[in-house]
Design a protein around this motif. Structure first.
Motif, PDB file in Angstrom:
ATOM      1  N   GLN A  19      -8.260  29.037   7.561  1.00 60.85           N
ATOM      2  CA  GLN A  19      -6.843  28.685   7.588  1.00 60.85           C
ATOM      3  C   GLN A  19      -6.354  28.503   6.151  1.00 60.85           C
ATOM      4  N   THR A  20      -5.284  29.200   5.821  1.00 60.34           N
ATOM      5  CA  THR A  20      -4.750  29.149   4.458  1.00 60.34           C
ATOM      6  C   THR A  20      -3.442  28.371   4.423  1.00 60.34           C
ATOM      7  N   PRO A  21      -3.145  27.773   3.246  1.00 55.97           N
ATOM      8  CA  PRO A  21      -3.873  27.833   1.977  1.00 55.97           C
ATOM      9  C   PRO A  21      -5.221  27.107   2.058  1.00 55.97           C
ATOM     10  N   ILE A  22      -6.167  27.618   1.245  1.00 57.31           N
ATOM     11  CA  ILE A  22      -7.526  27.102   1.309  1.00 57.31           C
ATOM     12  C   ILE A  22      -8.106  26.932  -0.094  1.00 57.31           C
ATOM     13  N   PHE A  23      -8.948  25.894  -0.241  1.00 56.25           N
ATOM     14  CA  PHE A  23      -9.743  25.727  -1.452  1.00 56.25           C
ATOM     15  C   PHE A  23     -11.189  26.025  -1.101  1.00 56.25           C
ATOM     16  N   MET A  24     -11.871  26.762  -1.986  1.00 59.53           N
ATOM     17  CA  MET A  24     -13.246  27.192  -1.727  1.00 59.53           C
ATOM     18  C   MET A  24     -14.193  26.503  -2.707  1.00 59.53           C
ATOM     19  N   PRO A  25     -15.061  25.612  -2.234  1.00 59.51           N
ATOM     20  CA  PRO A  25     -16.059  25.010  -3.119  1.00 59.51           C
ATOM     21  C   PRO A  25     -16.966  26.065  -3.734  1.00 59.51           C
ATOM     22  N   VAL A  26     -17.352  25.817  -4.982  1.00 61.06           N
ATOM     23  CA  VAL A  26     -18.171  26.780  -5.718  1.00 61.06           C
ATOM     24  C   VAL A  26     -19.648  26.450  -5.527  1.00 61.06           C
ATOM     25  N   GLY A  27     -20.388  27.402  -4.952  1.00 55.66           N
ATOM     26  CA  GLY A  27     -21.832  27.253  -4.756  1.00 55.66           C
ATOM     27  C   GLY A  27     -22.568  28.274  -5.595  1.00 55.66           C
ATOM     28  N   THR A  28     -22.606  28.050  -6.886  1.00 54.56           N
ATOM     29  CA  THR A  28     -23.056  29.044  -7.859  1.00 54.56           C
ATOM     30  C   THR A  28     -24.386  29.685  -7.494  1.00 54.56           C
ATOM     31  N   LEU A  29     -25.401  28.877  -7.260  1.00 55.19           N
ATOM     32  CA  LEU A  29     -26.765  29.364  -7.050  1.00 55.19           C
ATOM     33  C   LEU A  29     -27.213  29.219  -5.597  1.00 55.19           C
ATOM     34  N   GLY A  30     -26.271  29.378  -4.678  1.00 57.55           N
ATOM     35  CA  GLY A  30     -26.624  29.200  -3.273  1.00 57.55           C
ATOM     36  C   GLY A  30     -26.597  27.749  -2.848  1.00 57.55           C
ATOM     37  N   THR A  31     -25.944  26.907  -3.647  1.00 57.48           N
ATOM     38  CA  THR A  31     -25.775  25.492  -3.306  1.00 57.48           C
ATOM     39  C   THR A  31     -24.551  24.944  -4.019  1.00 57.48           C
ATOM     40  N   VAL A  32     -23.768  24.166  -3.302  1.00 58.93           N
ATOM     41  CA  VAL A  32     -22.739  23.359  -3.951  1.00 58.93           C
ATOM     42  C   VAL A  32     -23.465  22.120  -4.453  1.00 58.93           C
ATOM     43  N   PRO A  43     -13.680  19.990  -9.261  1.00 58.59           N
ATOM     44  CA  PRO A  43     -13.989  18.821  -8.419  1.00 58.59           C
ATOM     45  C   PRO A  43     -15.464  18.449  -8.423  1.00 58.59           C
ATOM     46  N   SER A  44     -16.353  19.451  -8.459  1.00 62.59           N
ATOM     47  CA  SER A  44     -17.781  19.138  -8.447  1.00 62.59           C
ATOM     48  C   SER A  44     -18.310  18.838  -9.846  1.00 62.59           C
ATOM     49  N   ARG A  45     -17.915  19.625 -10.837  1.00 64.38           N
ATOM     50  CA  ARG A  45     -18.406  19.375 -12.203  1.00 64.38           C
ATOM     51  C   ARG A  45     -17.909  18.041 -12.737  1.00 64.38           C
ATOM     52  N   ASN A  46     -16.625  17.766 -12.572  1.00 65.88           N
ATOM     53  CA  ASN A  46     -16.077  16.502 -13.087  1.00 65.88           C
ATOM     54  C   ASN A  46     -16.608  15.303 -12.320  1.00 65.88           C
ATOM     55  N   ALA A  47     -16.923  15.506 -11.043  1.00 65.25           N
ATOM     56  CA  ALA A  47     -17.508  14.405 -10.258  1.00 65.25           C
ATOM     57  C   ALA A  47     -18.788  13.909 -10.897  1.00 65.25           C
ATOM     58  N   ARG A  48     -19.606  14.825 -11.384  1.00 64.49           N
ATOM     59  CA  ARG A  48     -20.889  14.435 -11.964  1.00 64.49           C
ATOM     60  C   ARG A  48     -20.723  13.653 -13.264  1.00 64.49           C
ATOM     61  N   HIS A  49     -19.514  13.700 -13.832  1.00 62.59           N
ATOM     62  CA  HIS A  49     -19.221  12.925 -15.040  1.00 62.59           C
ATOM     63  C   HIS A  49     -18.359  11.696 -14.741  1.00 62.59           C
ATOM     64  N   GLY A  50     -18.134  11.430 -13.447  1.00 61.75           N
ATOM     65  CA  GLY A  50     -17.440  10.212 -13.070  1.00 61.75           C
ATOM     66  C   GLY A  50     -15.939  10.324 -12.917  1.00 61.75           C
ATOM     67  N   MET A  51     -15.402  11.540 -12.832  1.00 64.82           N
ATOM     68  CA  MET A  51     -13.961  11.705 -12.656  1.00 64.82           C
ATOM     69  C   MET A  51     -13.652  11.942 -11.187  1.00 64.82           C
ATOM     70  N   LEU A  52     -12.828  11.081 -10.613  1.00 63.93           N
ATOM     71  CA  LEU A  52     -12.474  11.160  -9.205  1.00 63.93           C
ATOM     72  C   LEU A  52     -11.002  11.504  -9.059  1.00 63.93           C
ATOM     73  N   TYR A  53     -10.700  12.420  -8.144  1.00 56.51           N
ATOM     74  CA  TYR A  53      -9.318  12.788  -7.844  1.00 56.51           C
ATOM     75  C   TYR A  53      -8.872  12.037  -6.589  1.00 56.51           C
ATOM     76  N   THR A  54      -7.713  11.397  -6.685  1.00 57.64           N
ATOM     77  CA  THR A  54      -7.171  10.642  -5.559  1.00 57.64           C
ATOM     78  C   THR A  54      -5.677  10.920  -5.439  1.00 57.64           C
ATOM     79  N   ARG A  55      -5.092  10.488  -4.336  1.00 58.92           N
ATOM     80  CA  ARG A  55      -3.656  10.664  -4.148  1.00 58.92           C
ATOM     81  C   ARG A  55      -2.832   9.827  -5.119  1.00 58.92           C
ATOM     82  N   GLN A  56      -3.438   8.790  -5.681  1.00 53.63           N
ATOM     83  CA  GLN A  56      -2.745   7.936  -6.638  1.00 53.63           C
ATOM     84  C   GLN A  56      -3.028   8.323  -8.088  1.00 53.63           C
ATOM     85  N   GLY A  57      -3.816   9.376  -8.291  1.00 55.95           N
ATOM     86  CA  GLY A  57      -4.107   9.818  -9.645  1.00 55.95           C
ATOM     87  C   GLY A  57      -5.592   9.978  -9.892  1.00 55.95           C
TER      88      GLY A  57
END
Length: 377
Positions: free
Chosen positions: A27-40, A275-289
């Motif tokens: 179902q679009t619009p859609i965001f696709m998680p990146v699973g570079t090496l066969g894993t997100v 979303p995945s790379r920044n998560a590993r460095h402690g950056m979280l995306y939320t509706r409030q910023g």
């Protein structure tokens, strides 16, 4: 592959639709998680399906070609079976990775010769070999091999690069026509629009790509350092030309605000490592910023990471103080929880965008939520 356009927002160019593949609907619009090496990274496939509610993920042609290699991939029966993921998969062509290896590659009419980042061994990616690898991986959607020009580029360089991408595309179309898929399901080829930051080149590229009459189309060469207004301008220009009856994929974009703004311009599909790379460095995306969970201000904040109804269950169960503690200590669970949070947030955001498009409130909602998404907390 089929695309059904269900509704277009009356105040913007935002669209809601459904892409149907042999591995299921998207179902679009859609965001696709990146699973570079066969894993997100840090997220189990079951969590991807049940918590993140991902409908399609990406595999990376360059990285999977180097490891584990196509002999292993074919013995497994393709990437779906290798990683036990029965939903749709899209593979990039390897072109962007070759672009990022500027000091390790040479581009000719035949293709791109590059040195492996792992052991320095030499390899050639051509339009044909890129698609042969993608046939072996078995993705539902495969990308044409292209050259992604750097930013900034001169008009002459961007034009020559665009024409090379177009010649390579013709070879890709021929290869897809003449070679069968390997695992009994169909594969759809998406050409990629190039042209740098030049409107005249982007227009020519869109017209050429549209004339190939492939199942979907992609916009490449953005989010490579150009100013955000340029990204939006080029995205709008491309969406105004690319066929309305086919899905449009904006490659490598971007922040939550970027995604909503580009949905408003007519884009249907997105991917990004943020979303995945920044998560590993402690950056979280939320509706409030945006939250940097490493900051001391969260050290004794025992409220939930996110208590929104669409948040990941783990984000409702664990506190900001706990995640702050984990990430400061370098615990592996920190990256897992943060990645689950961010990917779930991205998917919930595009789901809400879809609902808003269908009920006619997208424009006012988008204008209200974008400033909140960009705040630093």
């Amino acid at each position: 592959m089929q695309f059904t356009l269900q509704h277009t927002d009356s105040a913007t160019d935002a669209r809601a639709g459904v892409i149907t593949t042999d591995h299921g609907q998207i179902q679009t619009p859609i965001f696709m998680p990146v699973g570079t090496l066969g894993t997100v990274k840090g997220v189990h496939q079951q969590e991807l399906k049940e918590q993140v509610r991902a409908q399609i993920i990406l595999g990376n042609t360059y990285h999977l070609y180097l490891r584990p290699g196509m002999e292993v991939m074919e013995a497994a029966g393709g990437l779906h079976k290798f990683m036990n993921w029965e939903e749709p998969i899209l593979t990039d062509s390897g072109g962007y990775q070759v672009f990022s290896l500027a000091h390790r590659r040479k581009i000719t009419e035949e293709g791109a010769t590059f040195a492996s980042h792992i052991d320095g061994s030499k390899h050639l990616f051509s339009p044909e070999s890129s698609l042969a690898i993608q046939r072996s991986i078995g993705a539902d959607i495969v990308m044409a091999f292209d050259e992604c020009p750097p930013y900034p580029s001169t008009h002459e360089y961007a034009e020559n690069s665009m024409h090379l991408t177009h010649r390579w595309l013709e070879r890709c179309v021929t290869y897809m026509r003449d070679s069968p898929p390997k695992y009994g399901h169909s594969q759809a080829l998406f050409p990629i629009v190039q042209g740098g930051s030049y409107d005249d080149l982007r227009k020519k590229s869109c017209e050429f790509i549209a004339a190939q009459d492939q199942p979907g189309n992609a916009i490449g060469g953005l989010s490579v350092g150009e100013p955000i207004p340029d990204m939006y301008r080029i995205t709008q220009l491309c969406c105004d030309i690319l066929p309305k009856e086919k899905p449009r994929y904006l490659m490598g974009v971007g922040t939550p605000a970027n995604i909503l703004e580009c949905i408003a311009r007519g884009v249907d599909m997105f991917d990004c490592v943020l979303p995945s790379r920044n998560a590993r460095h402690g950056m979280l995306y939320t509706r409030q910023g945006i939250i940097n969970i490493r900051n001391a201000k969260w050290k004794n904040d025992h409220s939930a990471i996110d208590d929104h109804a669409d948040a990941a269950p783990t984000s409702r169960l664990h506190s900001k103080a706990y995640l702050c503690h984990l990430i400061r200590c370098g615990e592996l669970l920190a990256g897992q929880l943060a990645t689950l949070h961010n990917l779930t947030f991205y998917l919930s955001l595009v789901r809400e965008a879809r609902r808003r498009i269908l009920d006619g409130t997208f424009a006012t909602w988008k204008d209200a939520v974008v400033p909140q998404l960009e705040q630093k907390r």
